[in-house]
Design a protein around this motif. Structure first.
Motif, PDB file in Angstrom:
ATOM      1  N   ASN A 287      42.231  40.825  43.217  1.00 56.63           N
ATOM      2  CA  ASN A 287      43.530  41.260  42.691  1.00 56.63           C
ATOM      3  C   ASN A 287      44.143  42.421  43.474  1.00 56.63           C
ATOM      4  O   ASN A 287      45.311  42.766  43.266  1.00 56.63           O
ATOM      5  N   MET A 292      46.707  37.446  46.131  1.00 54.71           N
ATOM      6  CA  MET A 292      45.957  37.385  44.870  1.00 54.71           C
ATOM      7  C   MET A 292      46.440  38.422  43.855  1.00 54.71           C
ATOM      8  O   MET A 292      46.127  38.331  42.676  1.00 54.71           O
ATOM      9  N   ASP A 293      47.215  39.402  44.316  1.00 57.02           N
ATOM     10  CA  ASP A 293      47.735  40.415  43.400  1.00 57.02           C
ATOM     11  C   ASP A 293      48.923  39.908  42.577  1.00 57.02           C
ATOM     12  O   ASP A 293      49.408  40.602  41.681  1.00 57.02           O
ATOM     13  N   VAL A 295      50.329  37.354  39.824  1.00 55.85           N
ATOM     14  CA  VAL A 295      49.800  36.519  38.743  1.00 55.85           C
ATOM     15  C   VAL A 295      50.198  35.064  38.915  1.00 55.85           C
ATOM     16  O   VAL A 295      49.425  34.152  38.572  1.00 55.85           O
ATOM     17  N   ARG A 298      47.812  33.386  41.197  1.00 58.75           N
ATOM     18  CA  ARG A 298      46.542  33.110  40.528  1.00 58.75           C
ATOM     19  C   ARG A 298      46.677  31.911  39.580  1.00 58.75           C
ATOM     20  O   ARG A 298      45.765  31.085  39.478  1.00 58.75           O
ATOM     21  N   GLU A 445      36.815  41.664  40.762  1.00 62.65           N
ATOM     22  CA  GLU A 445      38.158  41.240  41.157  1.00 62.65           C
ATOM     23  C   GLU A 445      39.167  42.384  41.115  1.00 62.65           C
ATOM     24  O   GLU A 445      40.248  42.295  41.687  1.00 62.65           O
ATOM     25  N   TYR A 447      40.754  43.675  38.365  1.00 64.00           N
ATOM     26  CA  TYR A 447      41.794  43.517  37.341  1.00 64.00           C
ATOM     27  C   TYR A 447      41.798  44.735  36.422  1.00 64.00           C
ATOM     28  O   TYR A 447      40.753  45.223  36.010  1.00 64.00           O
ATOM     29  N   ASP A 482      47.080  36.081  32.414  1.00 62.99           N
ATOM     30  CA  ASP A 482      46.987  36.886  33.640  1.00 62.99           C
ATOM     31  C   ASP A 482      46.089  36.278  34.708  1.00 62.99           C
ATOM     32  O   ASP A 482      46.198  36.635  35.885  1.00 62.99           O
ATOM     33  N   PRO A 484      42.942  36.735  35.837  1.00 57.91           N
ATOM     34  CA  PRO A 484      42.344  37.653  36.809  1.00 57.91           C
ATOM     35  C   PRO A 484      41.322  36.974  37.714  1.00 57.91           C
ATOM     36  O   PRO A 484      41.108  37.392  38.850  1.00 57.91           O
TER      37      PRO A 484
END
Length: 522
Positions: A287, A292-293, A295, A298, A445, A447, A482, A484
């Motif tokens: 994250n 990947m940061d 949402v 993801r 990760e 989160y 979210d 994560p």
């Protein structure tokens, strides 16, 4: 000699014996003999005060013990604590330790060792225990055989916190005042368990022998337990067919070999022993770094993964597709929306919406055999099909530990134990306080969400199960939004064994917590 390690899994409490010639269990165990197992892969360490990989726990569970054991219903049973009381207000837990217990070096075990383990070693080395300690106000030892915990509020999962996997008793006389990570006894583990280390020939075998001073009269029944390290999966299957090894712990052969081996005469199989650990597999999505940061990226990953096909083809139907962060076999699970069915069109739409530029990503598989490598290939294909190019970076166990603990990855496979309660094994994956560089078994990760932190705190100490359920449902819903991590599967790993082996699995913690009772029919 041949030798190797095994993972653990769990969820189903099925136990089948698939041979027409299965011997019926006898009332009186046979004494003596040697049990040969596979361990896959080879453990990086046997000091489970720090290293809690599945292979390490499999072997070291016969060396170390916790205050309690747990059955397949997650109910506590005596171990190093022979009895305990809980106050009416659920704030005071008093454990009465067994007398006459010795470590394998001959030194007595006492409340001093328990106090050292609980207050010094584990708070530094184990993120799961750090989470437990947030709910402890004081720990006292009024005498050599009593330990008293006073909690700052009722904490429902507390009684399930004393398994060897979470809180192994460590000898204070060997570790006090030392650098725990560099202590030479990490390579020569000393515990109170039924067996002690005789020899570890790296790359070949780990040989444990009977602890002659073990506290349980008449146990262990076996004289020796040898864990064979066999890097090649086909060779592990052959070793079992020829009975070079009598036990294939869950995960030690590839899934596609299990149906064939299970049909052989004199072979028994069980999926019991994973009830406490309840392993959940998922992909860590880093994250901290783009994309990947985001949402929506993801979420796109979740839609891109054909998880039912993975469960059917890669895992031969074993286990269950995960519907969220909590396994369906432990308390407070709830299947909530949003759910992520396989929908590559939706994944492409989300990637287009965020303007994803096709940046190649590094995918780190778990180095636990061909099944995991195949799984990584399927994930790569799924992601590539929606426009996410992936490069697989293979490594050994030590390399995987290093890369994940130092956050040196984009996407990484893992599976973590949920330890019978969300407060013990789930919270650590998502709360901000567990973002700790150097440990691959926490919030790797990265989160962080203040509401999630707050709800996990409240759920751990809520007065009733109904209140806990309401909070955990909120948690599951928010995490589903979210994403994560990318949840894959509730794992189940059948153990195959020669039917002449008795009492192989008799706790909810599997083979690693059972071999003191195991015996072999002549």
């Amino acid at each position: 000699m041949i030798y190797s390690t095994a993972l653990r899994r769990g969820a189903l409490a099925l136990s089948l014996c698939l041979s027409a010639g299965v011997a019926t269990a006898q009332d009186i165990p046979v004494e003596g003999g040697r049990l040969d197992l596979v361990v896959q892969p080879e453990p990086p360490s046997l000091f489970i005060g720090i290293t809690t990989n599945g292979p390490s726990l499999l072997v070291a569970g016969s060396i170390y013990e916790g205050l309690l054991r747990y059955n397949d219903k997650l109910e506590p049973m005596p171990s190093l604590a022979e009895s305990w009381e809980v106050s009416d207000d659920a704030l005071t837990y008093t454990f009465h330790l067994r007398q006459g217990v010795k470590f394998s070096d001959g030194e007595p075990f006492s409340s001093k060792d328990a106090m050292f383990t609980f207050t010094k070693l584990l708070p530094e080395t184990n993120p799961k225990w750090r989470e437990v300690m947030r709910h402890v106000e004081t720990i006292d030892a009024p005498d050599d055989h009593t330990v008293v915990f006073k909690l700052n509020a009722p904490y429902g999962p507390f009684i399930r916190s004393f398994a060897y996997t979470l809180a192994p008793m460590i000898p204070a006389h060997l570790y006090e005042g030392t650098d725990f990570a560099k202590n030479p006894n990490n390579d020569n583990p000393v515990g109170t368990g039924p067996f002690e280390l005789k020899e570890w020939k790296k790359g070949a075998y780990i040989d444990l022998v009977k602890n002659p001073d073990y506290w349980a009269a008449g146990k262990p029944h076996l004289d020796e337990v040898v864990y064979h390290v066999v890097p090649d999966a086909a060779s592990r299957a052959t070793a079992f067919e020829t009975r070079t090894v009598s036990v294939l712990p869950g995960g030690s052969v590839e899934n596609f070999d299990i149906p064939r081996l299970a049909k052989e005469e004199g072979v028994c199989t069980t999926e019991k022993g994973w009830e406490y650990n309840a392993p959940m597999s998922f992909l860590w999505l880093n994250n901290r770094t783009a994309p990947m940061d985001n949402v929506k990226f993801r979420q796109a990953v979740m839609y891109a993964l054909n998880r039912p096909l993975m469960q059917k083809v890669v895992w031969n139907g074993y286990g269950k597709v995960a519907s969220g962060p909590i396994t369906s076999t432990i308390p407070f699970y709830d299947k909530v929306d949003p759910q992520y069915d396989y929908d590559p069109k939706k994944a492409k739409e989300l990637l287009k919406e965020i303007g994803y530029d096709g940046k190649p990503l590094r995918l780190l598989p778990l180095p636990y055999g061909e099944t995991w490598q195949r799984w990584a290939e399927v994930v790569k294909q799924n992601l590539s099909a929606v426009g996410i190019p992936v490069e697989i970076e293979s490594t050994d166990v030590a390399g995987w530990n290093q890369k994940t603990s130092q956050w040196d990855y984009d996407i990484a496979f893992t599976y973590l134990y949920e330890n019978g309660d969300p407060a013990l094994g789930v919270a650590r994956n998502y709360i901000t306080s567990q973002i700790t560089k150097g440990n691959p078994f926490a919030n790797v990760e990265g989160y962080s969400n203040a509401d999630i932190d707050k709800w996990f705190d409240e759920a751990a100490v809520a007065a009733s199960d109904d209140e806990r359920q309401a909070l955990y449902t909120k948690i599951q819903t928010k995490l589903q939004e979210d994403v994560p991590v990318a949840w894959l599967q509730e794992l189940s790993f059948p153990t195959l064994y020669d039917c002449k082996v008795h009492d192989l699995v008799n706790t909810g913690l599997g083979i690693g917590n059972s071999l003191g009772d195991t015996w072999i029919e002549k």
